[in-house]
Design a protein around this motif. Structure first.
Motif, PDB file in Angstrom:
ATOM      1  N   SER A  29       0.836  -1.210   0.000  1.00 30.01           N
ATOM      2  CA  SER A  29       0.000   0.000   0.000  1.00 30.01           C
ATOM      3  C   SER A  29       0.863   1.249   0.000  1.00 30.01           C
ATOM      4  O   SER A  29       0.611   2.199  -0.749  1.00 30.01           O
ATOM      5  CB  SER A  29      -0.894   0.040   1.245  1.00 30.01           C
ATOM      6  OG  SER A  29      -1.711  -1.087   1.307  1.00 30.01           O
ATOM      7  N   ASN A  82       2.514   1.969  -3.333  1.00 28.07           N
ATOM      8  CA  ASN A  82       1.602   2.632  -4.277  1.00 28.07           C
ATOM      9  C   ASN A  82       1.355   4.083  -3.867  1.00 28.07           C
ATOM     10  O   ASN A  82       1.410   4.996  -4.698  1.00 28.07           O
ATOM     11  CB  ASN A  82       0.275   1.879  -4.351  1.00 28.07           C
ATOM     12  CG  ASN A  82       0.397   0.615  -5.188  1.00 28.07           C
ATOM     13  OD1 ASN A  82       1.195   0.569  -6.112  1.00 28.07           O
ATOM     14  ND2 ASN A  82      -0.374  -0.396  -4.879  1.00 28.07           N
ATOM     15  N   PHE A  91      -7.212  -3.863  -6.949  1.00 26.93           N
ATOM     16  CA  PHE A  91      -6.801  -3.768  -5.540  1.00 26.93           C
ATOM     17  C   PHE A  91      -5.404  -3.172  -5.498  1.00 26.93           C
ATOM     18  O   PHE A  91      -4.460  -3.728  -6.054  1.00 26.93           O
ATOM     19  CB  PHE A  91      -6.795  -5.143  -4.854  1.00 26.93           C
ATOM     20  CG  PHE A  91      -6.547  -5.033  -3.371  1.00 26.93           C
ATOM     21  CD1 PHE A  91      -7.599  -4.937  -2.480  1.00 26.93           C
ATOM     22  CD2 PHE A  91      -5.252  -4.978  -2.863  1.00 26.93           C
ATOM     23  CE1 PHE A  91      -7.377  -4.804  -1.107  1.00 26.93           C
ATOM     24  CE2 PHE A  91      -5.021  -4.840  -1.501  1.00 26.93           C
ATOM     25  CZ  PHE A  91      -6.088  -4.753  -0.627  1.00 26.93           C
ATOM     26  N   HIS A  92      -5.282  -2.024  -4.816  1.00 26.22           N
ATOM     27  CA  HIS A  92      -3.966  -1.379  -4.725  1.00 26.22           C
ATOM     28  C   HIS A  92      -3.585  -1.066  -3.293  1.00 26.22           C
ATOM     29  O   HIS A  92      -2.606  -0.352  -3.064  1.00 26.22           O
ATOM     30  CB  HIS A  92      -3.938  -0.114  -5.587  1.00 26.22           C
ATOM     31  CG  HIS A  92      -4.181  -0.399  -7.039  1.00 26.22           C
ATOM     32  ND1 HIS A  92      -3.293  -1.108  -7.817  1.00 26.22           N
ATOM     33  CD2 HIS A  92      -5.242  -0.118  -7.840  1.00 26.22           C
ATOM     34  CE1 HIS A  92      -3.782  -1.230  -9.049  1.00 26.22           C
ATOM     35  NE2 HIS A  92      -4.959  -0.644  -9.092  1.00 26.22           N
ATOM     36  N   GLY A  93      -4.375  -1.556  -2.317  1.00 27.73           N
ATOM     37  CA  GLY A  93      -3.985  -1.355  -0.934  1.00 27.73           C
ATOM     38  C   GLY A  93      -5.033  -0.616  -0.140  1.00 27.73           C
ATOM     39  O   GLY A  93      -6.114  -0.283  -0.656  1.00 27.73           O
ATOM     40  N   GLU A 129      -2.953  -3.425 -12.397  1.00 25.16           N
ATOM     41  CA  GLU A 129      -2.267  -4.693 -12.099  1.00 25.16           C
ATOM     42  C   GLU A 129      -2.137  -5.499 -13.398  1.00 25.16           C
ATOM     43  O   GLU A 129      -3.090  -5.534 -14.181  1.00 25.16           O
ATOM     44  CB  GLU A 129      -3.093  -5.535 -11.120  1.00 25.16           C
ATOM     45  CG  GLU A 129      -3.287  -4.936  -9.755  1.00 25.16           C
ATOM     46  CD  GLU A 129      -4.560  -5.470  -9.088  1.00 25.16           C
ATOM     47  OE1 GLU A 129      -4.492  -6.483  -8.397  1.00 25.16           O
ATOM     48  OE2 GLU A 129      -5.636  -4.849  -9.272  1.00 25.16           O
ATOM     49  N   GLU A 149      -6.658  -9.650  -6.111  1.00 26.55           N
ATOM     50  CA  GLU A 149      -7.715  -9.752  -5.093  1.00 26.55           C
ATOM     51  C   GLU A 149      -9.096  -9.678  -5.752  1.00 26.55           C
ATOM     52  O   GLU A 149     -10.057 -10.277  -5.293  1.00 26.55           O
ATOM     53  CB  GLU A 149      -7.607  -8.615  -4.067  1.00 26.55           C
ATOM     54  CG  GLU A 149      -6.255  -8.462  -3.412  1.00 26.55           C
ATOM     55  CD  GLU A 149      -5.885  -9.647  -2.548  1.00 26.55           C
ATOM     56  OE1 GLU A 149      -4.726 -10.081  -2.644  1.00 26.55           O
ATOM     57  OE2 GLU A 149      -6.745 -10.144  -1.813  1.00 26.55           O
ATOM     58  N   ASP A 180       1.293  -1.991 -11.016  1.00 23.20           N
ATOM     59  CA  ASP A 180       1.341  -2.494  -9.641  1.00 23.20           C
ATOM     60  C   ASP A 180       1.657  -3.985  -9.682  1.00 23.20           C
ATOM     61  O   ASP A 180       0.793  -4.802  -9.987  1.00 23.20           O
ATOM     62  CB  ASP A 180      -0.020  -2.220  -8.972  1.00 23.20           C
ATOM     63  CG  ASP A 180      -0.110  -2.793  -7.561  1.00 23.20           C
ATOM     64  OD1 ASP A 180       0.784  -3.569  -7.167  1.00 23.20           O
ATOM     65  OD2 ASP A 180      -1.089  -2.471  -6.860  1.00 23.20           O
ATOM     66  N   VAL A 236       2.767  -5.673  -7.032  1.00 22.97           N
ATOM     67  CA  VAL A 236       2.882  -6.111  -5.636  1.00 22.97           C
ATOM     68  C   VAL A 236       2.615  -7.617  -5.530  1.00 22.97           C
ATOM     69  O   VAL A 236       3.326  -8.338  -4.838  1.00 22.97           O
ATOM     70  CB  VAL A 236       1.926  -5.301  -4.732  1.00 22.97           C
ATOM     71  CG1 VAL A 236       1.791  -5.932  -3.353  1.00 22.97           C
ATOM     72  CG2 VAL A 236       2.427  -3.861  -4.608  1.00 22.97           C
TER      73      VAL A 236
HETATM   74  C1  PLP Z   1      -1.823  -5.770  -6.377  1.00 19.72           C
HETATM   75  C2  PLP Z   1      -1.692  -5.339  -4.956  1.00 19.72           C
HETATM   76  N1  PLP Z   1      -1.347  -4.067  -4.679  1.00 19.72           N
HETATM   77  C3  PLP Z   1      -1.216  -3.628  -3.421  1.00 19.72           C
HETATM   78  C4  PLP Z   1      -1.445  -4.460  -2.349  1.00 19.72           C
HETATM   79  C5  PLP Z   1      -1.299  -3.952  -0.956  1.00 19.72           C
HETATM   80  O1  PLP Z   1      -0.183  -4.519  -0.340  1.00 19.72           O
HETATM   81  P1  PLP Z   1      -0.058  -4.522   1.256  1.00 19.72           P
HETATM   82  O2  PLP Z   1      -1.099  -5.454   1.763  1.00 19.72           O
HETATM   83  O3  PLP Z   1       1.344  -4.992   1.502  1.00 19.72           O
HETATM   84  O4  PLP Z   1      -0.262  -3.131   1.704  1.00 19.72           O
HETATM   85  C6  PLP Z   1      -1.813  -5.795  -2.587  1.00 19.72           C
HETATM   86  C7  PLP Z   1      -2.088  -6.705  -1.459  1.00 19.72           C
HETATM   87  O5  PLP Z   1      -2.636  -7.759  -1.577  1.00 19.72           O
HETATM   88  C8  PLP Z   1      -1.947  -6.245  -3.922  1.00 19.72           C
HETATM   89  O6  PLP Z   1      -2.309  -7.497  -4.208  1.00 19.72           O
END
Ligand code: PLP
Length: 490
Positions: free
Chosen positions: A157, A160, A209-211, A284, A289, A317, A319
Motif C-alpha cells: 500500500s 503505491n 486492488f492497490h492497498g 495490475e 484480489e 502495480d 505487488v
Molecule cells: C496488487 C496489490 N497491490 C497492493 C497491495 C497492498 O499490499 P499490502 O497489503 O502490503 O499493503 C496488494 C495486497 O494484496 C496487492 O495485491
C-alpha cells in the motif's frame, strides 16, 4: 553434491527446528513432508483457543490458522495443532522460496547482518555506508529495463501511495514549468486547498486492488468491506476487461471487450479533465484480489499508448505478480511493451516494498517522498539471498514447468466437473479458476483445507493458486489430487 555442502550447515539448524525435517532428513535439503498430514479438525483446538485470545486484543475474525513457523518447511505450512498443509497460498503470495529456506536461515549468522538488523536506520536521513551499493547490487539487477531509479518502502500500500505522490509532483512540475513554488501554493496547501493541494487524480479499474492506505484505497475497487466508512477521493474508475473462456474460442469477443474498456478509459480522462485531471493510471498485470482477471498484451500496449497520448503516467502495480510467479521476474514482461512503464511498484515476494521509476519521477526537493524507515536494510539482506536462490535453482523455469502441469491438470478438472468449476486461467503458477458461485467456492476452499491444501479465494467466486517459486511438479500433482477428491466430496 555442491548443493548438499552449501545447505549442510543450514540443514543442521533446520533439523533442530523442525520435527518433519528430522523425520525426512535424508530425503531433501528442505526435509519436506511427502504429503499433507491432517491430525485434527481444521481449525484445530489450539488454533481456536489462540484465535479467541487474539480476538480479545484485536479484531481477529480474519485469522484462518495459527502457524508454527519453526516447523513450517519448504512448501508445507504447519499449524499450531501439528497439521501439515501443502501451501498453495503462501501468506497471501508472499513467501518467495518456501518456508525456512536454508539459504535464508543462515543470513543472520553473519555478525555484520545482525548489526544491520539491530541498528535499523532512518534510510532517508542516515543510510548505512553500504546502502547505495546494496541498492545497485541487489535491486537494480532485477529492475525493469529502463527504470533506473528506486525507492524502498515498507509495504504494498505504501509503495503505491508514494508512487502516486511521485506522479502528482511530476505532473505539477510539468504544468508549472519550474521547480519553484508560488507563495499562493505554499499557503493554500496548508488549508488543503488548490492550487497548493491540486485537484488531480489517479485512474484505476473496476475490481482493482492497490492497498488500504488512504490514497491507495481510493484506487482500490474490489470489495465494499475494504472501503466502507473511510473517506475517499472522487477519482475516476474504468472497466477492466472481463474475458470469456476458453480464450481461443472467444478471441473476437475478448478483443471487443479490450476496445470497450479502453474507450471508457479515454472517456473518463476526458470527463475528469475540467474537474480533477488524471495524472496517472494504475493497473495490475493480472487483477488479483479482485478475481484474477487477465487482460491481453494488446490491451496493455494500447493502454500505455493512450497514457502517452494524454500526458499521463502509467504505474504498473506488481505487488502480487512481481518476483517470478508468472514465470518472468515481472508479469508486465509478458506484454512486450514498446517502452517500460513509468513506475512499477512491488512488495510481497520481494520482501521489501518499493517502486522503480524513471528519473523524471524523482522529486526535485528532498522530504517529499519520504518517511522514517523508508524500507528496511534487513529485508534487502534476505532479498539478496532469495534472488540468489532464484538464479541458482533456475526457479523461473521451474515455475513455467510446474505451471504447465498445474494448468493442464486444472483444465482436465474443469472438464471433469463442469457443473462446479470453469474459466481456468493465469500464467506460470499464478493460476486460478472460477467456481459455480461464491457458496461453492467457499465449500471448495474449506474442503481443500480439510484435505490438507491451502488456497485463497478472490473476486466473487474464484480460487487462486499462489504457491512459492519452489513448488515442483510433484507438488502440483498433490494439489490436483486433493482438488479432485474435494470436488468429488461436494
Ligand atoms: C496488487 C496489490 N497491490 C497492493 C497491495 C497492498 O499490499 P499490502 O497489503 O502490503 O499493503 C496488494 C495486497 O494484496 C496487492 O495485491
Amino acid at each position: 553434491m555442491l548443493r548438499a555442502i552449501q545447505y549442510s550447515s543450514a540443514n543442521k539448524l533446520l533439523q533442530l527446528a523442525t520435527t518433519s525435517c528430522a523425520r525426512n532428513a535424508s530425503s531433501s535439503p528442505q526435509c519436506e513432508p511427502s504429503k499433507p498430514n491432517i491430525r485434527t479438525a481444521v481449525p484445530g483446538p489450539k488454533t481456536l483457543q489462540l484465535s479467541a485470545e487474539l480476538n480479545q486484543l484485536q479484531q481477529a475474525g480474519s485469522v484462518q490458522l495459527i502457524g508454527d513457523y519453526e516447523r513450517c518447511v519448504g512448501n508445507y505450512f504447519v499449524d499450531v495443532d501439528g497439521n501439515e498443509f501443502l501451501d498453495a497460498f503462501t501468506q497471501i503470495s508472499s513467501i518467495p522460496v518456501g518456508y525456512n529456506h536454508p539459504h535464508l536461515l543462515t543470513a543472520f549468522e553473519d555478525q555484520k547482518n545482525i548489526k544491520a538488523l539491530v541498528n535499523r536506520p532512518a534510510l532517508g536521513v542516515f543510510p548505512d555506508k553500504e546502502w547505495p551499493q546494496k541498492l545497485r547490487d541487489i535491486l537494480l539487477p532485477v529492475a525493469p529495463s529502463g527504470l533506473t531509479n528506486i525507492s524502498t518502502m515498507m509495504c504494498g500500500s505504501c509503495s503505491n501511495e508514494n508512487a502516486y505522490k511521485a506522479v502528482f509532483i511530476w505532473y505539477r512540475n510539468k504544468e508549472r514549468g519550474t521547480v519553484e513554488f508560488s507563495e499562493e501554493e505554499m499557503q493554500s496547501c496548508m488549508k488543503n486547498a488548490a492550487p497548493g493541494s491540486p485537484n488531480l487524480s489517479i485512474l484505476s479499474f473496476v475490481d482493482a486492488f492497490h492497498g488500504r492506505t488512504f490514497g491507495s484505497l481510493s484506487t482500490t475497487r474490489s470489495k465494499a468491506i475494504h472501503k466502507i466508512d473511510v473517506p475517499a477521493f472522487d477519482w475516476p474508475v474504468a472497466p477492466f476487461p472481463k474475458y470469456r473462456y476458453p480464450l481461443d474460442q472467444f478471441e473476437r469477443e475478448n478483443q471487443e471487450e479490450d476496445a470497450r474498456c479502453l474507450e471508457q478509459v479515454q472517456a473518463r480522462i476526458n470527463e475528469y479533465k475540467s474537474r480533477c485531471p488524471v495524472a496517472g493510471v494504475v493497473v495490475e498485470p493480472i487483477q488479483s484480489e479482485g478475481g484474477d482477471n487477465e487482460a491481453s498484451p494488446q490491451f496493455f500496449r494500447n493502454l500505455q499508448k493512450l497514457c502517452k497520448e494524454n500526458g499521463i503516467a502509467l504505474i504498473i502495480d506488481e505487488v502480487q505478480t512481481g518476483c517470478g510467479p508468472t514465470g518472468k521476474m515481472w508479469a508486465y514482461e509478458h506484454f512486450e511493451l514498446p517502452s517500460p512503464p513509468d513506475l512499477l511498484t512491488f512488495s510481497k515476494k520481494m520482501l521489501t516494498g518499493g517502486f522503480y521509476f524513471k528519473p523524471e519521477f524523482k522529486p526535485p526537493q528532498a522530504y517529499r517522498v519520504f518517511n522514517t524507515w523508508m524500507g528496511d536494510p534487513s529485508k534487502l539482506i534476505l532479498l539478496e539471498r532469495v534472488l540468489q536462490v532464484i538464479k541458482r535453482e533456475n526457479l523461473l523455469d521451474r515455475v513455467q514447468k510446474t505451471g504447465a502441469v498445474l494448468k493442464g491438470g486444472l483444465h482436465e478438472l474443469e472438464k471433469e466437473f463442469p457443473q462446479l468449476i470453469h474459466s481456468v486461467r493465469g500464467r506460470g503458477t499464478f493460476l486460478s479458476f472460477t467456481a459455480k458461485d461464491s457458496a461453492v467456492r467457499d465449500q471448495i476452499n474449506n474442503g481443500l483445507k480439510k484435505n490438507g491444501v491451502l488456497g485463497g479465494g478472490c473476486g466473487e467466486a474464484s480460487i487462486r493458486l499462489r504457491p512459492s517459486l519452489v513448488f515442483e511438479p510433484k507438488h502440483a500433482h498433490i494439489y490436483l489430487d486433493v482438488l479432485r477428491k474435494t470436488l468429488k466430496e461436494l
